[in-house]
Design a protein around this motif. Structure first.
Motif, PDB file in Angstrom:
ATOM      1  N   ASP A   1      11.627  -1.337  13.013  1.00 45.14           N
ATOM      2  CA  ASP A   1      12.488  -0.567  13.920  1.00 45.14           C
ATOM      3  C   ASP A   1      11.670   0.200  14.958  1.00 45.14           C
ATOM      4  O   ASP A   1      12.132   0.473  16.050  1.00 45.14           O
TER       5      ASP A   1
ATOM      6  N   SER B   1      11.215   3.987  -0.491  1.00 48.62           N
ATOM      7  CA  SER B   1      12.329   4.095   0.458  1.00 48.62           C
ATOM      8  C   SER B   1      13.253   2.888   0.319  1.00 48.62           C
ATOM      9  O   SER B   1      14.480   3.034   0.251  1.00 48.62           O
TER      10      SER B   1
ATOM     11  N   ARG C   1       2.631   4.463   1.036  1.00 48.68           N
ATOM     12  CA  ARG C   1       3.353   4.812   2.277  1.00 48.68           C
ATOM     13  C   ARG C   1       3.880   3.597   3.052  1.00 48.68           C
ATOM     14  O   ARG C   1       4.344   3.741   4.181  1.00 48.68           O
ATOM     15  N   SER C   2       3.797   2.401   2.465  1.00 48.06           N
ATOM     16  CA  SER C   2       4.315   1.255   3.204  1.00 48.06           C
ATOM     17  C   SER C   2       5.848   1.251   3.212  1.00 48.06           C
ATOM     18  O   SER C   2       6.452   0.614   4.078  1.00 48.06           O
ATOM     19  N   GLY C   3       6.453   1.950   2.252  1.00 49.80           N
ATOM     20  CA  GLY C   3       7.910   2.064   2.272  1.00 49.80           C
ATOM     21  C   GLY C   3       8.623   1.560   1.023  1.00 49.80           C
ATOM     22  O   GLY C   3       9.842   1.398   1.025  1.00 49.80           O
ATOM     23  N   LYS C   4       7.883   1.340  -0.080  1.00 54.84           N
ATOM     24  CA  LYS C   4       8.477   0.762  -1.283  1.00 54.84           C
ATOM     25  C   LYS C   4       9.565   1.639  -1.904  1.00 54.84           C
ATOM     26  O   LYS C   4      10.653   1.163  -2.201  1.00 54.84           O
TER      27      LYS C   4
ATOM     28  N   GLN D   1       0.809  -1.198   0.000  1.00 58.87           N
ATOM     29  CA  GLN D   1       0.000   0.000   0.000  1.00 58.87           C
ATOM     30  C   GLN D   1       0.850   1.259   0.000  1.00 58.87           C
ATOM     31  O   GLN D   1       2.034   1.223   0.330  1.00 58.87           O
TER      32      GLN D   1
ATOM     33  N   LEU E   1      10.935  11.765   0.403  1.00 56.31           N
ATOM     34  CA  LEU E   1      10.584  11.208  -0.916  1.00 56.31           C
ATOM     35  C   LEU E   1       9.149  11.604  -1.275  1.00 56.31           C
ATOM     36  O   LEU E   1       8.262  11.622  -0.428  1.00 56.31           O
TER      37      LEU E   1
ATOM     38  N   GLN F   1       4.008  -0.698  11.429  1.00 60.79           N
ATOM     39  CA  GLN F   1       3.698   0.334  12.430  1.00 60.79           C
ATOM     40  C   GLN F   1       2.278   0.859  12.263  1.00 60.79           C
ATOM     41  O   GLN F   1       1.795   1.632  13.079  1.00 60.79           O
TER      42      GLN F   1
ATOM     43  N   LYS G   1       9.330  -1.686   8.575  1.00 59.71           N
ATOM     44  CA  LYS G   1       9.396  -0.610   9.588  1.00 59.71           C
ATOM     45  C   LYS G   1       9.369  -1.180  10.999  1.00 59.71           C
ATOM     46  O   LYS G   1       8.852  -0.537  11.922  1.00 59.71           O
TER      47      LYS G   1
ATOM     48  N   THR H   1      14.654   9.397   3.386  1.00 57.28           N
ATOM     49  CA  THR H   1      13.440   8.877   2.747  1.00 57.28           C
ATOM     50  C   THR H   1      12.206   9.636   3.234  1.00 57.28           C
ATOM     51  O   THR H   1      11.157   9.574   2.620  1.00 57.28           O
TER      52      THR H   1
ATOM     53  N   SER I   1      13.706  -3.383   7.996  1.00 57.71           N
ATOM     54  CA  SER I   1      13.753  -1.951   8.291  1.00 57.71           C
ATOM     55  C   SER I   1      14.862  -1.344   7.449  1.00 57.71           C
ATOM     56  O   SER I   1      15.902  -1.971   7.235  1.00 57.71           O
ATOM     57  N   ILE I   2      14.647  -0.112   6.981  1.00 55.70           N
ATOM     58  CA  ILE I   2      15.726   0.548   6.237  1.00 55.70           C
ATOM     59  C   ILE I   2      16.756   1.135   7.191  1.00 55.70           C
ATOM     60  O   ILE I   2      17.803   1.601   6.752  1.00 55.70           O
ATOM     61  N   TYR I   3      16.467   1.121   8.496  1.00 46.55           N
ATOM     62  CA  TYR I   3      17.389   1.725   9.455  1.00 46.55           C
ATOM     63  C   TYR I   3      18.442   0.749   9.979  1.00 46.55           C
ATOM     64  O   TYR I   3      19.260   1.106  10.811  1.00 46.55           O
TER      65      TYR I   3
END
Ligand code: GDP
Length: 338
Positions: free
Chosen positions: A127, A24, A19-22, A17, A41, A93, A125, A38, A165-167
């Motif tokens: 993290d 990023s 804002r899920s982070g694709k 969906q 973005l 989250q 996400k 990110t 997580s991207i972190y």
């Protein structure tokens, strides 16, 4: 057979969906965007398709959110016919019931027409979640998807779940595992790495795609994310240095390429460095791949020659595995905003 497209490139589709982070994920893994950036973005409003040159020649397609990919007007066959894996990103989250309903619908559709596509669910996400809550969320999502699959008689669907997580390094680990399933030569690569480790008393060896820091293969001893992190951080040092010494890279300017003319295989980068009580060894194998190893500190100076020799043997083996060059396995990523 359907893990490869017409052009022989296994392709990845990135979905989930809005804002899920694709975006990023794509930017952090393939463009080295610092994770904190990110936040800025922009949401995608039109179809974007871009190539990233690395060992696997990635392509990201970013599709805007209002497209319904099961709409008859949408060229479903063109999109799904050639993909090896569908990565579905769920924001852990956020309220995720809608995302799961959407994922389940997609899986059921895929199982009907494209049962061989690997379905890779990134519970993303994580993290932001406490350790306890993270585990509960992860199990809850798996349960909800698997219940739906068994209700429909698809217990055998090829589906896997990852916490990402991207972190931290988890997003790279997730991609590594997804991509390894699409490399038919993986068992051979693992056997070559096992031989290398045995011959040189190496603790852990990774074959890295230098640009993305995804590992294409590792020896078959259990993987420890800590070892992966150490090796992957070491690559960053090398990519900088390689701009001066190493192989030409795709993103070089013509001037940079001119400066490097004449640099053959012989000048590929080889380094060995102490890291706490252990040693790190790195060698560029070709324009895209590097071998990074971790080993104990027993007489490293004498061992260096043995390692160099055995890595040479490994490199020769690698050339046989990818006879048509180092870009044999190619992956394309198609991102949609659900
Ligand atoms: P897309 O619409 O699916 O492409 O989502 P975006 O890539 O635009 O990401 C939406 C938001 O999620 C951005 O503000 C990102 O910074 C944030 N985000 C992405 N990945 C992560 C992650 O792993 N952890 C956290 N905490 N935030 C993330």
């Amino acid at each position: 057979p359907n893990s490869k497209g017409r052009d022989g490139k296994p392709r990845l589709l990135l979905m989930g969906q809005r804002r899920s982070g694709k975006s990023s994920i794509a930017n952090v893994v393939f463009h080295k965007l610092p994770p904190s950036e990110t936040l800025f973005l922009e949401t995608t409003y039109r179809i974007k398709k871009e190539s990233m040159h690395s060992f696997m020649d990635f392509q990201v397609w970013d599709l805007p959110g209002h497209l319904d990919y099961f709409d008859p007007a949408f060229d479903t066959d063109n999109i799904f016919d050639e993909i090896g894996a569908l990565i579905w990103v769920i924001d852990a989250q956020d309220e995720y019931l809608d995302a799961i309903a959407r994922l389940n619908l997609t899986i059921l559709n895929l199982q009907h027409s494209y049962p061989n596509i690997n379905i890779e669910v990134f519970v993303h996400k994580v993290d932001g979640l406490s350790d306890d809550f993270r585990g509960d969320t992860f199990r809850d999502i798996i349960q909800r998807v698997q219940d739906e699959l068994s209700d429909n008689g698809y217990e055998q669907a090829p589906i896997s779940f990852y916490q990402t997580s991207i972190y931290d390094h988890s997003i790279f680990e997730g991609f590594s595992k997804v991509i390894q399933k699409l490399i038919p030569q993986l068992p051979t690569l693992e056997a070559l790495l096992n031989n290398l480790c045995a011959a040189c008393n190496i603790e852990k060896a990774y074959l890295f795609d230098i640009m993305s820091k995804i590992y294409v293969a590792t020896d078959t001893t259990p993987t420890d994310i800590g070892n992966y992190e150490i090796c992957s951080d070491y690559i960053d040092v090398v990519v900088d240095v390689a701009e001066i010494y190493g192989y030409e890279r795709e993103n070089q300017t013509p001037e940079e390429e001119l400066l490097e003319k004449g640099n053959g295989d012989a000048e590929s980068l080889i380094t060995m460095e102490r890291k706490g009580a252990r040693y790190l060894y790195l060698r560029e194998l070709n324009k895209y791949l590097a071998l990074v190893c971790i080993m104990g500190d027993d007489s490293p100076a004498e061992k260096k020659a043995i390692i160099d020799y055995n890595v040479g043997v490994f490199q020769a083996g690698l050339k046989k595995v990818f006879p048509k060059g180092d870009r044999e396995a190619q992956v394309e990523i198609v991102a949609t905003n659900d």
